[in-house]
Design an enzyme around this catalytic site. Sequence first.
Site, PDB file in Angstrom:
ATOM      1  N   THR A  66      -8.821   2.560   7.376  1.00 44.18           N
ATOM      2  CA  THR A  66      -8.248   1.278   7.793  1.00 44.18           C
ATOM      3  C   THR A  66      -6.741   1.369   8.004  1.00 44.18           C
ATOM      4  OG1 THR A  66      -8.199   0.664   5.448  1.00 44.18           O
ATOM      5  CG2 THR A  66     -10.021  -0.194   6.763  1.00 44.18           C
ATOM      6  N   SER A  87      -5.685   2.275  13.733  1.00 45.07           N
ATOM      7  CA  SER A  87      -4.751   1.918  14.801  1.00 45.07           C
ATOM      8  C   SER A  87      -4.916   2.816  16.017  1.00 45.07           C
ATOM      9  CB  SER A  87      -3.311   2.009  14.283  1.00 45.07           C
ATOM     10  OG  SER A  87      -3.092   1.111  13.219  1.00 45.07           O
ATOM     11  N   ASP A 127       0.819  -1.206   0.000  1.00 39.81           N
ATOM     12  CA  ASP A 127       0.000   0.000   0.000  1.00 39.81           C
ATOM     13  C   ASP A 127       0.857   1.261   0.000  1.00 39.81           C
ATOM     14  OD1 ASP A 127      -2.267  -1.497  -0.058  1.00 39.81           O
ATOM     15  OD2 ASP A 127      -2.824  -1.178   2.037  1.00 39.81           O
ATOM     16  N   TYR A 173      -3.735   4.408   9.679  1.00 43.38           N
ATOM     17  CA  TYR A 173      -3.313   4.969  10.966  1.00 43.38           C
ATOM     18  C   TYR A 173      -4.512   5.265  11.864  1.00 43.38           C
ATOM     19  CZ  TYR A 173      -0.217   7.846  13.962  1.00 43.38           C
ATOM     20  OH  TYR A 173       0.514   8.370  14.996  1.00 43.38           O
ATOM     21  N   SER A 174      -5.576   5.792  11.283  1.00 40.17           N
ATOM     22  CA  SER A 174      -6.761   6.139  12.072  1.00 40.17           C
ATOM     23  C   SER A 174      -7.323   4.919  12.800  1.00 40.17           C
ATOM     24  CB  SER A 174      -7.834   6.759  11.166  1.00 40.17           C
ATOM     25  OG  SER A 174      -9.016   7.026  11.881  1.00 40.17           O
ATOM     26  N   ASP A 206      -1.312  13.670  21.412  1.00 44.15           N
ATOM     27  CA  ASP A 206      -0.033  13.556  20.709  1.00 44.15           C
ATOM     28  C   ASP A 206      -0.154  13.970  19.247  1.00 44.15           C
ATOM     29  OD1 ASP A 206       1.211  12.706  22.977  1.00 44.15           O
ATOM     30  OD2 ASP A 206       1.414  10.610  22.369  1.00 44.15           O
ATOM     31  N   ASN A 230      -4.792   8.674   1.888  1.00 40.87           N
ATOM     32  CA  ASN A 230      -5.173   8.069   3.169  1.00 40.87           C
ATOM     33  C   ASN A 230      -5.478   9.106   4.245  1.00 40.87           C
ATOM     34  OD1 ASN A 230      -5.303   5.346   2.689  1.00 40.87           O
ATOM     35  ND2 ASN A 230      -3.370   4.833   3.693  1.00 40.87           N
ATOM     36  N   ASP A 231      -4.458   9.889   4.592  1.00 41.99           N
ATOM     37  CA  ASP A 231      -4.647  10.767   5.742  1.00 41.99           C
ATOM     38  C   ASP A 231      -3.659  11.919   5.784  1.00 41.99           C
ATOM     39  OD1 ASP A 231      -2.257   9.460   6.742  1.00 41.99           O
ATOM     40  OD2 ASP A 231      -3.526   7.863   7.506  1.00 41.99           O
ATOM     41  N   ARG A 271       6.069  18.491  25.700  1.00 42.23           N
ATOM     42  CA  ARG A 271       4.842  18.575  26.492  1.00 42.23           C
ATOM     43  C   ARG A 271       3.643  18.191  25.622  1.00 42.23           C
ATOM     44  NH1 ARG A 271       8.237  22.556  27.842  1.00 42.23           N
ATOM     45  NH2 ARG A 271       7.406  24.060  26.340  1.00 42.23           N
TER      46      ARG A 271
END
EC number: 2.7.1.23
Length: 281
Positions: free
Chosen positions: A178, A183, A66, A180-181, A167, A137-138, A148
């Site tokens: 399907t 995960s 991918d 990183y989101s 983060d 994808n993202d 911080r």
Amino acid sequence: MSLGIVVNVSRQSAIDLARRLARWLDERKVDYVFESLSAEKTGSHRSAPIEELNTQCDAFISLGGDGTLLFTSQHSVTKPVIGVNVGRLGFLAEFSPEEMLPAVERFLNGDYSIHTRSQLEAGLLTNGSPEHFRALNDVVIEKGTYPRIPAFIIKLDGELLSSYRADGIIIATSTGSTAYSMSAGGPIIAPKSSVVVITPICPHMLTVRPIVISDEKSIEVSVDAPDGAFPLNCDGHLRKMLAPQEVVTIKKSSQSINLVANSSRDYCEVLRTKLLWGREA
């Protein structure tokens, strides 16, 4: 018909498959050209920079996983892409190595269908000049090495949605749901859905949840922090380091990606197979 070929050169199996494909195309006198590094690794003299392939070719073949297909999509614009999965997961690359040659032959004969996937466009001003980056994808904005927990300010069509202490923030297409989101705890969304999902990464907030919104919305993201530099990643590639309060506007791109469909598999089967649904641990 001319084909542009992009290979994951870190995988010997992909290089071997590319050489096999080149021999097959030579036998049929089909015009093709490799992306420059792919040509070097496969020993082909047919070479062009990836930036020029879209003007030289009528379609693309991506040999890898991918990640290779995402890299190809950055340059394919609206040209059809045949994705051959030589990687591990393969949500986007629809064909196995064994299916490659029959799939290419059907494509050359005009016997194929297309899955059109929408993209995101991330835009911002740098010293008064606009910059734009596309993602299939993202788009991810994260804290990077900032020591911080910053606040990520999100607005929808100019109206404040929330301030997320986290983060990072993932803005994913239905295609990218399907990746990183997922995960990070985001929902799986059917690929033709006209939505995007906003998923916080490790939020320091007990009640925060991913939110699914219309892909017609304009999303503004900025980082509220006194100092630091924050990575802006599109499909896993670092595009820019953002300053505090710098605004990134993310919206649906006017350019879509056309993936050649594998008629022998359906989306539900892909989910069951790739995510091991219905199997005992």
